[in-house]
Design a protein around this motif. Structure first.
Motif, mmCIF file in Angstrom:
data_model
loop_
_atom_site.group_PDB
_atom_site.id
_atom_site.type_symbol
_atom_site.label_atom_id
_atom_site.label_comp_id
_atom_site.label_asym_id
_atom_site.label_seq_id
_atom_site.Cartn_x
_atom_site.Cartn_y
_atom_site.Cartn_z
ATOM 1 N N GLY A 1 0.766 -1.410 -0.083
ATOM 2 C CA GLY A 1 -0.102 0.123 -0.041
ATOM 3 C C GLY A 1 0.817 1.261 0.012
ATOM 4 N N HIS A 2 2.146 1.251 0.297
ATOM 5 C CA HIS A 2 3.009 2.502 0.186
ATOM 6 C C HIS A 2 3.341 3.027 -1.029
ATOM 7 N N LEU A 3 3.409 4.116 -1.323
ATOM 8 C CA LEU A 3 3.733 4.777 -2.554
ATOM 9 C C LEU A 3 5.272 4.260 -2.931
ATOM 10 N N PRO A 4 5.414 3.577 -3.941
ATOM 11 C CA PRO A 4 6.885 3.254 -4.220
ATOM 12 C C PRO A 4 7.870 4.284 -4.751
ATOM 13 N N THR B 1 4.039 11.948 13.994
ATOM 14 C CA THR B 1 2.637 12.134 13.633
ATOM 15 C C THR B 1 2.062 10.849 13.221
ATOM 16 N N ASN B 2 0.604 10.490 12.964
ATOM 17 C CA ASN B 2 -0.127 9.685 12.723
ATOM 18 C C ASN B 2 -0.789 10.078 11.497
ATOM 19 N N GLU B 3 -0.452 11.234 10.649
ATOM 20 C CA GLU B 3 -1.300 11.848 9.609
ATOM 21 C C GLU B 3 -1.383 10.704 8.522
ATOM 22 N N LYS B 4 -2.348 10.850 8.024
ATOM 23 C CA LYS B 4 -2.871 9.945 6.646
ATOM 24 C C LYS B 4 -2.636 10.856 5.589
ATOM 25 N N LEU B 5 -1.943 10.270 4.463
ATOM 26 C CA LEU B 5 -1.505 10.937 3.453
ATOM 27 C C LEU B 5 -2.732 10.673 2.488
ATOM 28 N N GLU B 6 -2.834 11.441 1.529
ATOM 29 C CA GLU B 6 -3.736 11.054 0.338
ATOM 30 C C GLU B 6 -3.722 9.860 -0.412
ATOM 31 N N HIS B 7 -2.451 9.514 -0.975
ATOM 32 C CA HIS B 7 -2.074 8.414 -1.698
ATOM 33 C C HIS B 7 -1.277 7.416 -1.200
ATOM 34 N N SER B 8 -1.001 7.304 0.110
ATOM 35 C CA SER B 8 -0.317 6.399 0.826
ATOM 36 C C SER B 8 -0.087 6.627 2.097
ATOM 37 N N PRO B 9 0.198 5.311 3.031
ATOM 38 C CA PRO B 9 0.390 5.506 4.340
ATOM 39 C C PRO B 9 1.578 6.496 4.526
ATOM 40 N N TYR B 10 1.515 7.194 5.885
ATOM 41 C CA TYR B 10 2.694 8.051 6.093
ATOM 42 C C TYR B 10 4.111 7.603 6.240
#
Length: 504
Positions: A290-293, A329-338
């Motif tokens: 799920g991470h943006l590669p 931070t536990n911020e959620k990014l739009e396209h990937s886990p942080y």
């Protein structure tokens, strides 16, 4: 002989007179006692009045005597050491002075080292890092993203697309960056505004069906192109293996090169053309599902003509949030886990979109893709400005991160014996094989994972323990001693309140 003179007889009138006059005399005697009683009452009133007049000074004296007496009694009973030597009646002046200096010195030491320093240390929020190695029965196998160094197949290029790619290609300017006539490039690109870069890149990329020669999972289970998904990364069009939801991800149950993922790939150098890169081979990135590669930034370069072994070690990191220094931070990014690198990359993408109003086809987002002319005129220079101007992004540490640390080793492949034995039957030469074929084995080195966890080094319990320790060591005090002082102050306040002068 003496002759006694006889008293003359009392007459009746004289007797009556005597009686009459004796009565007032008796009354007078009685009346004399009454003024005496009045005098005592008045004296009491006068005394009371005088007492009332001097009540303030007498009350202060009484209060002072009470406090002194209570303090002497308190000093004999309290758990604060040394105080009874100061207030004791039997203590000499020298002894009192000595113990006063000792008690004041210990109290000063307590206030500074025991209280002030401990509180400062607590609010500095120090951190300890705890590392542990956890052995498990199985491990979730990571996602594997694979990209060919060449992004556009030569055989699929028509004249117009070939011209655009050549004009947009950074590899065109690598050998002679100062000899580029940007005015000519810009003028030429104006004729190709309608080209859709996303669809063109997907169509022109090397296809997984042709670059994947052989695939196996854990040595016995075959895999094929259906186990790969197409994904556009910062490196271009790539293919991901096992990049699925966590519940469906493959799990490794044994270690070693025979129990992981084995890939035999075809580089297809005969299809190479202009593009972003000047090398040949593959770039591979190991990352959580799920991470943006970010293949371009963190991928492993794999050269043809080698068999490469990648032994992985899994690491999990836990950081502390504010008010601790890590401030994760536990911020959620739009396209990937942080993660911090992904946050920095998306920050750069936002910077380019703000200045250009569009994005490069390799960038994530819903904004329209820039035309070839906009890419050269805006995206390239703005990307350079982002680096040269040292633009800083707000990307704090992630509270949780998961990484796979690779240990890479390689050897020539195929061997000369195998080349002579098998390649002629396939109508292939050793030179061709060395230029185009490579083999990869990805596996876990140990069935375990490392865990790095930040923990508070000085919590409230430590603060209370240090203060209590200093109190006991320096003064023989405890928390109860403080309540003893409060009790002393409270009782004296109540006594003083009761003995206050009442204004009529």
């Amino acid at each position: 002989m003496y002759a006694w003179a006889e008293k003359p007889p009392i007459k009746q009138e004289d007797a009556i007179s005597t009686i009459v006059y004796s009565i007032p005399i008796a009354k007078e005697k009685k009346k004399k006692k009454q003024p005496q009683r009045v005098h005592i009452k008045e004296a009491k009133q006068i005394k009371k009045k005088k007492k009332d007049d001097s009540s303030d000074s007498d009350s202060d004296d009484d209060m002072l005597q009470y406090v002194i007496s209570d303090l002497e009694e308190f000093s004999q009973l309290t758990t604060l050491h040394g105080l009874h030597f100061i207030t004791g009646k039997d203590s000499s002046i020298a002894r009192r002075v000595t113990w006063t200096l000792i008690v004041v010195g210990m109290m000063s030491w307590l206030v500074y080292s025991g209280i002030v320093v401990s509180i400062i240390k607590y609010f500095d929020r120090p951190i300890n890092t705890v590392m542990s190695l956890n052995y498990v029965d199985d491990l979730k196998f990571p996602a594997i993203t694979l990209c060919n160094y060449n992004q556009f197949r030569l055989s699929e290029l028509d004249e117009s697309t070939s011209t655009v790619i050549k004009l947009m290609s950074k590899s065109t300017y690598i050998l002679d960056p100062d000899g580029v006539d940007w005015d000519t490039v810009t003028a030429a690109l104006r004729n190709y505004e309608s080209i859709n870069m996303t669809s063109s890149a997907t169509r022109l990329a090397h296809q997984i069906e042709t670059i994947l020669l052989f695939c196996s999972w854990q040595g016995v289970q075959p895999c094929d192109p259906r186990n790969f998904s197409t994904i556009i990364t910062d490196f271009g069009v790539c293919y991901s293996f096992n990049n699925v939801a966590d519940g469906k991800a493959l799990r490794a149950r044994q270690t070693g090169s025979e129990f992981g993922l084995m890939l035999r790939l075809h580089v297809q150098q005969y299809e190479y053309s202009f593009g972003e890169n000047s090398g040949a081979g593959f770039k591979l990135l190991i990352h959580p599902q799920g991470h943006l590669p970010l293949v371009n930034s963190f991928g492993i370069s794999l050269s043809p003509g080698f068999e490469t072994h990648i032994a992985m070690r899994k690491t999990r990191v836990f950081n502390l949030q504010d008010p601790y220094e890590s401030n994760c931070t536990n911020e959620k990014l739009e396209h990937s886990p942080y993660t911090v690198p992904i946050c920095d990359y998306l920050c750069k993408v936002d910077y380019i979109i703000q200045h250009c109003g569009c994005r490069e086809y390799k960038m994530p987002g819903n904004v329209r893709v820039c035309s070839p002319l906009e890419t050269v005129q805006c995206i390239f220079p703005v990307s350079d400005d982002f680096v040269n101007k040292h633009i800083r992004c707000s990307c704090p540490t992630a509270c949780f991160s998961e990484t796979y640390e690779p240990a890479i080793s390689s050897t020539f492949w195929p061997s000369e014996f195998l080349s002579n034995e098998y390649l002629p039957t396939l109508n292939l030469t050793t030179d061709y094989a060395r230029r185009n074929f490579l083999e990869i084995r990805i596996f876990f080195e140990e069935m375990s994972f490392s865990e790095i966890r930040q923990v508070p080094a000085y919590e409230k319990s430590s603060l209370m323990s240090d203060i209590g320790g200093f109190m006991g060591l320096l003064c023989g005090m405890s928390l109860t001693t403080i309540f003893e002082f409060f009790d002393l102050l409270f009782c004296n306040f109540i006594v003083g309140w009761k003995k206050r002068p009442v204004t009529p």
